[in-house]
Enzyme design. Structure first.
Site, PDB file in Angstrom:
ATOM      1  N   ASP A  64     -45.342  26.708   1.401  1.00 20.53           N
ATOM      2  CA  ASP A  64     -46.116  26.396   0.203  1.00 20.53           C
ATOM      3  C   ASP A  64     -45.617  25.057  -0.334  1.00 20.53           C
ATOM      4  O   ASP A  64     -44.509  24.967  -0.872  1.00 20.53           O
ATOM      5  CB  ASP A  64     -45.942  27.491  -0.840  1.00 20.53           C
ATOM      6  CG  ASP A  64     -46.799  27.271  -2.078  1.00 20.53           C
ATOM      7  OD1 ASP A  64     -47.383  26.181  -2.214  1.00 20.53           O
ATOM      8  OD2 ASP A  64     -46.872  28.190  -2.921  1.00 20.53           O
ATOM      9  N   SER A 141     -60.405  11.325  -1.761  1.00 18.78           N
ATOM     10  CA  SER A 141     -61.699  11.904  -2.137  1.00 18.78           C
ATOM     11  C   SER A 141     -62.532  10.805  -2.796  1.00 18.78           C
ATOM     12  O   SER A 141     -61.979   9.878  -3.410  1.00 18.78           O
ATOM     13  CB  SER A 141     -61.508  13.057  -3.128  1.00 18.78           C
ATOM     14  OG  SER A 141     -62.752  13.448  -3.701  1.00 18.78           O
ATOM     15  N   TYR A 154     -57.608  16.278 -10.902  1.00 22.12           N
ATOM     16  CA  TYR A 154     -58.017  16.110  -9.507  1.00 22.12           C
ATOM     17  C   TYR A 154     -58.437  14.667  -9.243  1.00 22.12           C
ATOM     18  O   TYR A 154     -57.965  14.027  -8.295  1.00 22.12           O
ATOM     19  CB  TYR A 154     -59.162  17.061  -9.165  1.00 22.12           C
ATOM     20  CG  TYR A 154     -59.605  16.944  -7.725  1.00 22.12           C
ATOM     21  CD1 TYR A 154     -58.810  17.428  -6.688  1.00 22.12           C
ATOM     22  CD2 TYR A 154     -60.808  16.322  -7.393  1.00 22.12           C
ATOM     23  CE1 TYR A 154     -59.189  17.311  -5.366  1.00 22.12           C
ATOM     24  CE2 TYR A 154     -61.200  16.198  -6.079  1.00 22.12           C
ATOM     25  CZ  TYR A 154     -60.395  16.693  -5.060  1.00 22.12           C
ATOM     26  OH  TYR A 154     -60.769  16.561  -3.752  1.00 22.12           O
ATOM     27  N   LYS A 158     -56.412  11.947  -6.864  1.00 19.68           N
ATOM     28  CA  LYS A 158     -57.013  11.332  -5.685  1.00 19.68           C
ATOM     29  C   LYS A 158     -57.092   9.821  -5.818  1.00 19.68           C
ATOM     30  O   LYS A 158     -57.046   9.101  -4.816  1.00 19.68           O
ATOM     31  CB  LYS A 158     -58.395  11.938  -5.422  1.00 19.68           C
ATOM     32  CG  LYS A 158     -58.337  13.398  -4.970  1.00 19.68           C
ATOM     33  CD  LYS A 158     -57.495  13.584  -3.712  1.00 19.68           C
ATOM     34  CE  LYS A 158     -57.512  15.013  -3.197  1.00 19.68           C
ATOM     35  NZ  LYS A 158     -56.725  15.190  -1.949  1.00 19.68           N
TER      36      LYS A 158
END
Length: 264
Positions: A64, A141, A154, A158
């Site tokens: 993880d 992204s 997020y 990115k």
């Protein structure tokens, strides 16, 4: 990537979606593999298929990357022995308004999307310098260029991945080390459903498959691209962004405060 650098290819987030397809495609290209993810059962199933289908040399590592122990284990594996390519694919969305997401969840997203990717890139590049060659692929992204009211962390993470990776590409431009940022748009994976969201956040027509994404990304890598945007048809659009960025950087070096901010 027509010739194989001795050593393993490491793919994180390999239990499904984009990571699983990267593992498949790199196996077809003759790479030995270390595939990494949290879900051991899926890793084992993928490894078994790649061995049976391609005779691939595949090792699995259950870890993880949001935890210090998991990240340290993968970092050590990346830095130990010959390494041909690292695909930093593991990532988290953390989607939702900032007020609706816990601070702990936001921190986990940052640890995975930024801290883990940075440390693994650092470890891989150290190996590549010793070897004299290697390839680093970081999955960014299109959201890096799209500030979003439901994806602040997020989108921000990115944007970091994109600028971090492009900066590394400049650093290693005159070496045999290859660096690529891949910028997916909407992809048919478990990305949305794993966060309790519907794919309908985007129109059906805007999605491509993980297979299409990875095949395009590898074609871009083979073509020598530093930034690959698989669903961008008109490359002139990216060129326009780049031209504007360079003009912006040139203009802010004027040494003068803009007239709109001058008082009196």
């Amino acid at each position: 990537m027509s010739s194989i650098i001795p050593g393993r290819a490491v793919v994180t987030g390999a239990s499904s979606g984009i990571g699983a397809v990267y593992a498949d495609r790199l196996a077809t290209r003759g790479h030995a593999l270390l595939i990494v993810a949290r879900r051991g059962d899926r890793l084992d199933a993928l490894a078994a298929r790649l061995r049976a289908q391609y005779g691939a040399d595949v090792t699995t590592l259950v870890a993880d990357l949001e935890t210090s122990a998991g990240l340290a284990e993968v970092e050590a594996a990346v830095g130990n022995g010959q390494l041909s390519i690292l695909v930093n694919n593991a990532g988290a969305g953390g989607l939702g308004s900032l007020a609706a997401v816990s601070a702990d969840a936001l921190e986990r997203t940052i640890k995975l999307n930024i801290v883990a990717l940075t440390r693994l890139s650092h470890a891989a590049l150290a190996r590549f310098r010793e070897q004299g060659a290697g390839t680093l692929v970081n999955i960014a992204s299109v959201m890096a260029l799209a500030p979003s009211p439901s994806g602040a962390v997020y989108s921000g993470s990115k944007a970091y991945v994109l600028n971090f990776t492009r900066s590394l590409a400049f650093e290693y431009a005159d070496t045999a080390v290859r660096v690529q940022a891949v910028m997916p748009g909407p992809i048919r994976t478990e990305f949305f459903t794993s966060q309790g969201l519907s794919d309908s956040i985007f129109p059906d027509s805007s999605f491509i498959s993980a297979d299409q994404l990875v095949d395009a990304a590898l074609a871009g890598l083979d073509a020598g691209e530093t930034v690959t945007i698989p669903s961008l048809e008109n490359l002139a659009t990216w060129d326009t962004i780049e031209t504007a960025r360079k003009a912006f950087m040139a203009e802010i070096g004027s040494g003068a405060v803009a007239s709109r901010y001058r008082v009196g």
